[in-house]
Design an enzyme around this catalytic site. Structure first.
Site, PDB file in Angstrom:
ATOM      1  N   PRO A 276       0.866  -1.162   0.137  1.00 43.81           N
ATOM      2  CA  PRO A 276       0.010  -0.014  -0.078  1.00 43.81           C
ATOM      3  C   PRO A 276       0.821   1.159  -0.038  1.00 43.81           C
ATOM      4  O   PRO A 276       1.994   1.385   0.594  1.00 43.81           O
ATOM      5  CB  PRO A 276      -0.791  -0.145   1.269  1.00 43.81           C
ATOM      6  CG  PRO A 276       0.071  -1.007   2.331  1.00 43.81           C
ATOM      7  CD  PRO A 276       1.018  -1.979   1.338  1.00 43.81           C
ATOM      8  N   ARG A 314      -0.534  16.137 -10.051  1.00 43.00           N
ATOM      9  CA  ARG A 314      -1.636  15.528 -10.009  1.00 43.00           C
ATOM     10  C   ARG A 314      -2.800  16.213 -10.788  1.00 43.00           C
ATOM     11  O   ARG A 314      -3.450  15.534 -11.844  1.00 43.00           O
ATOM     12  CB  ARG A 314      -2.047  14.961  -8.650  1.00 43.00           C
ATOM     13  CG  ARG A 314      -0.915  13.944  -8.010  1.00 43.00           C
ATOM     14  CD  ARG A 314      -1.379  13.214  -6.938  1.00 43.00           C
ATOM     15  NE  ARG A 314      -2.287  11.997  -7.317  1.00 43.00           N
ATOM     16  CZ  ARG A 314      -3.460  12.208  -7.429  1.00 43.00           C
ATOM     17  NH1 ARG A 314      -4.285  13.003  -6.841  1.00 43.00           N
ATOM     18  NH2 ARG A 314      -4.030  11.127  -7.901  1.00 43.00           N
ATOM     19  N   TYR A 318      -3.548  14.205 -14.144  1.00 43.05           N
ATOM     20  CA  TYR A 318      -4.648  13.336 -14.050  1.00 43.05           C
ATOM     21  C   TYR A 318      -6.023  14.044 -14.024  1.00 43.05           C
ATOM     22  O   TYR A 318      -7.045  13.471 -13.662  1.00 43.05           O
ATOM     23  CB  TYR A 318      -4.537  12.431 -12.964  1.00 43.05           C
ATOM     24  CG  TYR A 318      -2.947  11.588 -12.743  1.00 43.05           C
ATOM     25  CD1 TYR A 318      -2.613  10.667 -13.503  1.00 43.05           C
ATOM     26  CD2 TYR A 318      -2.539  12.138 -11.544  1.00 43.05           C
ATOM     27  CE1 TYR A 318      -1.621  10.084 -13.362  1.00 43.05           C
ATOM     28  CE2 TYR A 318      -0.971  11.383 -11.399  1.00 43.05           C
ATOM     29  CZ  TYR A 318      -0.974  10.506 -12.217  1.00 43.05           C
ATOM     30  OH  TYR A 318       0.586   9.864 -12.141  1.00 43.05           O
ATOM     31  N   CYS A 346       4.320  28.792 -16.722  1.00 44.01           N
ATOM     32  CA  CYS A 346       3.746  29.011 -18.087  1.00 44.01           C
ATOM     33  C   CYS A 346       3.285  27.752 -18.775  1.00 44.01           C
ATOM     34  O   CYS A 346       3.692  27.406 -19.793  1.00 44.01           O
ATOM     35  CB  CYS A 346       4.980  29.465 -18.852  1.00 44.01           C
ATOM     36  SG  CYS A 346       5.763  31.084 -18.183  1.00 44.01           S
TER      37      CYS A 346
HETATM   38  N1  LLP Z   1       2.831  -1.691  -5.970  1.00 41.85           N
HETATM   39  C1  LLP Z   1       2.960  -1.523  -7.307  1.00 41.85           C
HETATM   40  C2  LLP Z   1       3.789  -2.490  -7.937  1.00 41.85           C
HETATM   41  C3  LLP Z   1       2.512  -0.076  -7.998  1.00 41.85           C
HETATM   42  O1  LLP Z   1       3.127   0.093  -9.054  1.00 41.85           O
HETATM   43  C4  LLP Z   1       2.031   0.630  -6.887  1.00 41.85           C
HETATM   44  C5  LLP Z   1       1.708   1.964  -7.663  1.00 41.85           C
HETATM   45  C6  LLP Z   1       1.721   0.340  -5.697  1.00 41.85           C
HETATM   46  C7  LLP Z   1       2.071  -0.632  -5.326  1.00 41.85           C
HETATM   47  C8  LLP Z   1       1.066   1.556  -4.877  1.00 41.85           C
HETATM   48  O2  LLP Z   1      -0.205   1.632  -4.986  1.00 41.85           O
HETATM   49  P1  LLP Z   1      -0.907   2.663  -4.151  1.00 41.85           P
HETATM   50  O3  LLP Z   1      -1.385   1.808  -2.997  1.00 41.85           O
HETATM   51  O4  LLP Z   1      -0.391   3.833  -3.719  1.00 41.85           O
HETATM   52  O5  LLP Z   1      -2.278   2.849  -5.015  1.00 41.85           O
HETATM   53  N2  LLP Z   1       1.078   8.794  -9.751  1.00 41.85           N
HETATM   54  C9  LLP Z   1      -0.254   8.142  -9.576  1.00 41.85           C
HETATM   55  C10 LLP Z   1      -0.186   6.706  -8.800  1.00 41.85           C
HETATM   56  C11 LLP Z   1       0.526   5.864  -9.666  1.00 41.85           C
HETATM   57  C12 LLP Z   1       0.586   4.623  -8.940  1.00 41.85           C
HETATM   58  C13 LLP Z   1       1.841   3.669  -9.453  1.00 41.85           C
HETATM   59  N3  LLP Z   1       1.933   2.409  -8.768  1.00 41.85           N
HETATM   60  C14 LLP Z   1      -0.855   9.385  -8.601  1.00 41.85           C
HETATM   61  O6  LLP Z   1      -0.847  10.208  -8.147  1.00 41.85           O
HETATM   62  O7  LLP Z   1      -2.541   8.931  -8.681  1.00 41.85           O
END
Ligand code: LLP
Length: 425
Positions: A276, A314, A318, A346
């Site tokens: 997580p 972000r 997104y 900019c």
């Molecule tokens: N494990 C792997 C292999 C991952 O690729 C990721 C996130 C996680 C765990 C953690 O996921 P989480 O629990 O945080 O959802 N930059 C984007 C999010 C990219 C997530 C990439 N991988 C944003 O700002 O929403």
């Protein structure tokens, strides 16, 4: 629940007022709450109580050494996706055996570093990577502990750019090919096949895709065992969503997620790994910024702040929403305005809110963008030669700068004028 609350009309992080931090470190800055990080980690870990688990915080969400150390002290391991993150996790004191190394394009150097450091598990994402890892491990007489990250072809129903478990996504090995790859891996002397890993995406707000993916993983584990392959771990990745709007219906709780885990994989007798990121860190951090100018437009007002898309990308990347928290709480009945809060960069996309209905803001007012503790500071850049902003951690009634603001000269310290540009040549 987080620890960013108003006290007598002023936003506080735990017992420290945000204006007090702003006066000490200047704006913009990221502010994390140690109590919130701790609470979120505990809620997640408690939801899995009774299971044989290892919670590996995803360093990509927030890799600050102090954040990793705090979580490490609570028992967390780390999920890393680069040699840099691996070294960072080790520098923060995370024991190597609690580190999982994921990532679709690990280089030979990174694989060698992982082996040399003794990481607990390497999640392999292709046959080519498997062979490279086997070569590297065999040369140094080691066996590499691996899981294959499988692509279960499940749509996580999240933002397209952060969905990772559909067959058209680059991640993991193809579902159909997985049994053959396990057989191949099992026969390699430099490889110790340990587990199955899956990660279907991020900011997932519906439990159904988790349930589908985890059920598929459980079936695969059973089939692999029938084929004589000794699977001891399942790694369920990260992905649990968080509320970005304080007034919104909350995404599923860690407890509900834990129930899905129990239903799907708990009878396998495996150690269950989790990665997580967002659910631990997002609502444990805010980005504080100051209003530079207020500019009336034809249809709405532009509030120009000193933070920009380079500090929190972000919204630009997104179209993500971050709640705006005025540091001085507006009067309950105060009239609202239609406001775009924008940065000075900019780019038209350098916009934090679009047509938001907010209480009026004035020059020098402080505001905070909420839910910025994950994928905030880590995704920052120095675009427009803007130095990275400091990170501060609050703990009760005290705070510490956990990353200082660099000098602007540091931004070109590694640059060099070639000899042929100097006067003598
Ligand atoms: N494990 C792997 C292999 C991952 O690729 C990721 C996130 C996680 C765990 C953690 O996921 P989480 O629990 O945080 O959802 N930059 C984007 C999010 C990219 C997530 C990439 N991988 C944003 O700002 O929403």
């Amino acid at each position: 629940m987080d620890h960013f609350q108003y006290r007598e009309g002023v936003l506080h992080a735990e017992d420290v007022s945000i204006p007090a931090i702003a006066a000490a470190v200047g704006t913009p800055f990221y502010c994390y709450s140690a109590a919130t990080l701790t609470r979120h980690y505990r809620v997640f870990a408690d939801a899995l109580e009774g299971l044989d688990t290892r919670v590996c915080f995803s360093a990509k969400a927030n890799g600050n050494l102090a954040v990793l150390r705090l979580l490490g002290n609570l028992g967390a391991g780390c999920d890393v996706v680069s040699g840099g993150e691996l070294k960072r996790a080790l520098a923060a004191g995370i024991p190597a055996e609690k580190i999982v190394f994921s990532g679709v394009g690990k280089t030979a150097e990174e694989l060698a570093l992982a082996l040399d450091s003794g990481v607990g598990q390497i999640n392999v994402e292709s046959e080519a990577e498997l062979n490279r890892l086997n070569d590297i491990a065999s040369k140094v007489g080691q066996t590499a502990p691996i899981a294959f990250r499988v692509n279960p072809d499940v749509d996580a129903a999240t933002h397209d750019k952060i969905s990772t478990g559909r067959k058209e996504d680059k991640f993991g090995v193809a579902w159909e090919d997985a049994p053959r790859l396990y057989e191949v891996a099992d026969a390699l002397s430099g490889i110790d096949v340990r587990g199955v890993a899956v990660h279907i995406g991020s900011q997932i707000t519906d439990l159904a895709p988790f349930e589908t993916a985890f059920t598929k993983v459980a079936g695969l584990v059973e089939n692999l065992r029938k084929a004589g392959i000794d699977i001891r771990t399942v790694d369920l990745g990260g992905g649990l969503g968080v509320p970005y709007k304080r007034d919104n219906t909350a995404p599923p709780s860690p407890a509900e997620y834990g129930d899905v885990v129990r239903r799907t994989v708990s009878n396998l007798g495996c150690t269950i790994l989790f990665e997580p990121g967002r659910v631990i860190a997002a609502n444990a951090g805010i980005l504080v910024t100051k209003v530079v100018y207020v500019k009336p437009g034809e249809t709405k007002e532009f509030v120009i702040v000193d933070a920009a898309m380079n500090d929190l990308v972000r919204p630009a990347m997104y179209d993500a929403h971050h709640d705006v928290l005025p540091v001085t709480e507006p009067n309950a009945g105060s009239a609202k305005k239609t406001i775009d809060i924008v940065g000075p960069v900019c780019e038209t996309g350098d916009r934090f809110t679009r047509d938001a209905t907010l209480s009026p803001l004035e020059e020098d007012d402080l505001i905070a963008f909420a839910t910025a503790g994950a994928y905030g500071a880590v995704m920052a850049s120095t675009y427009n030669t803007r130095p990275l902003v400091p990170e501060v951690m609050v703990n009760g009634d005290s705070f510490a700068i956990i990353r200082k603001r660099p000098a602007v000269e540091d931004l070109w310290a590694l640059e060099n004028l070639p000899d042929w540009m100097t006067d003598e040549n």
